[in-house]
Design an enzyme around this catalytic site. Sequence first.
Site, short mmCIF file in Angstrom:
data_model
loop_
_atom_site.label_atom_id
_atom_site.label_comp_id
_atom_site.label_asym_id
_atom_site.label_seq_id
_atom_site.Cartn_x
_atom_site.Cartn_y
_atom_site.Cartn_z
N GLU A 254 0.83 -1.20 0.00
CA GLU A 254 0.00 0.00 0.00
C GLU A 254 0.87 1.25 0.00
O GLU A 254 0.64 2.19 -0.78
CB GLU A 254 -0.92 0.00 1.22
CG GLU A 254 -1.85 1.19 1.27
CD GLU A 254 -2.74 1.19 2.50
OE1 GLU A 254 -3.57 2.12 2.63
OE2 GLU A 254 -2.61 0.27 3.35
N GLN B 159 1.38 5.28 6.58
CA GLN B 159 2.51 4.79 5.79
C GLN B 159 3.50 5.92 5.48
O GLN B 159 3.09 7.06 5.26
CB GLN B 159 2.04 4.21 4.45
CG GLN B 159 1.35 2.87 4.54
CD GLN B 159 -0.08 2.95 5.02
OE1 GLN B 159 -0.49 2.27 5.96
NE2 GLN B 159 -0.87 3.81 4.41
#
Length: 496
Positions: free
Chosen positions: A168, A211
């Site tokens: 991702e 992230q």
Amino acid sequence: MALSWKERVFMALLGTATASGLTVLVLILVEATNILLPADTKFGIVLDAGSSHTSLYVYQWPADKEKDTGLVSQALACQVKGPGISSYTTDPAQAGESLKGCLGEALALIPGDLRQATPTFLGATAGMRLLSQKNSSQAGAILAAVSRVLGQSSLDFWGAEVLAGRDEGACAWVTINYVLGRLVKYSSGEWIQPAEGMLVGALDMGGASAQISFVPSGPILDESTQATFRLYGTDYSVYTHSYLCFGQDQMLNRLLAGLVQVRLSSPVLLVRHPCYLSGYQTTLPLASLYESPCVHAAARLNLTQNLTVEGTGNPGACVAAIRELFSFSGCEGPGDCAFNGVYQPPVQGQFYAFSNFYYTFHFLNLTSRQPLGTVNTTIWEFCQRPWKLVEASYPGQEQWLQDYCASGLYILVLLQALGFSEETWANIEFQKQAGGTDIGWTLGYMLNLTGMIPAEAPAQWRAQSHGVWVAGVVFVVLTLAAILGAAAVQLLWVQD
């Protein structure tokens, strides 16, 4: 014997027709050149099944590609009605049914003869990662339900799976650099690769995870944090890590749970929350706070009780409570680390922060590259405003309004934990889009996937230049006129 005038005219017209016809033939055979017709268009579909909602994207690219990678553009974005698929634990079939509306829009866009060659993929992110940890059979039933709906369509279904956090983050890095023209761009009639120093990093925060992805200045010492790509003929090595339970929604739950556990000795379940504005109050079922694997309930808690939360609007105490969610102990392995013992090289270069990074700072009017001091002051002043005044100032936004103080301070703590300082703060740009395209992992995934799809060479065709074509038309008309003239003379000749 001398020819009559009719014979002379007939012979002249016949000769003209012959010469003109030969000229047309020469123009067709000699002057014709090969030209390339535009390449056919290919399509692909990626569904982003996030923790709070699902989005469907249709992408397209010319079939001939550029150095084995498609020049991808977004053709459709559709928001699926309803919550994220991880919410359908009691009725998995509805997770699949919820996709049909957007799927119908995609099928209406893609030509019928191309649908069977249109790769379709569903990637479930942090919400389903958490559900897989909590109840793998429920997660499996939901993935089976969405696979059934997508597999029954006329598309080339490639599967539905829980996307790894590393994938991702890395695919979001591909997206942002592609739409900014940092991987390939059109210049002077050709596609070129810009200098590697122009690459930017990606900071992404969803509801359940956060992230960070970037190309460091030195080697990546931990292979588990490394993602490699070959795009447009160039190899890239990207550092990336996904922090599960550090997304905005899970952070808020963990923060509140931490405050509850501090007050276990109190007979009344009342929490005075420093991150909520003074005057704010709400009551919620205590059990709802501990539904996620990110939050661990203390053994002495009675989960059948309700919890009352009162805001105190104390940003200093809020920051202290947020920092308790992090562990700043050293790395277990070699090299530098950010927090929770996770290896991370020093941040370098420009970064784009999107998703909840952007939404929170956009609400606080902090997306114009303000200095860190200004950002700090703005958030602290907001946290100290009375709830009633803030509520009256932002009608219609009550669903999220109480969380902006905590989210704003959390972003500051998180970015500091990731290695950003006052000196590197100016390198972060908070954006929802880049190049007119929403930033996320799906476009990067599609770009990487195009490398697995065979390219098709553009079709060739024989054609003349415009001048030669005009000359050919003139000589064809002349040939026909001469033939018709000769036929008319012959007809008059017979009548005499």
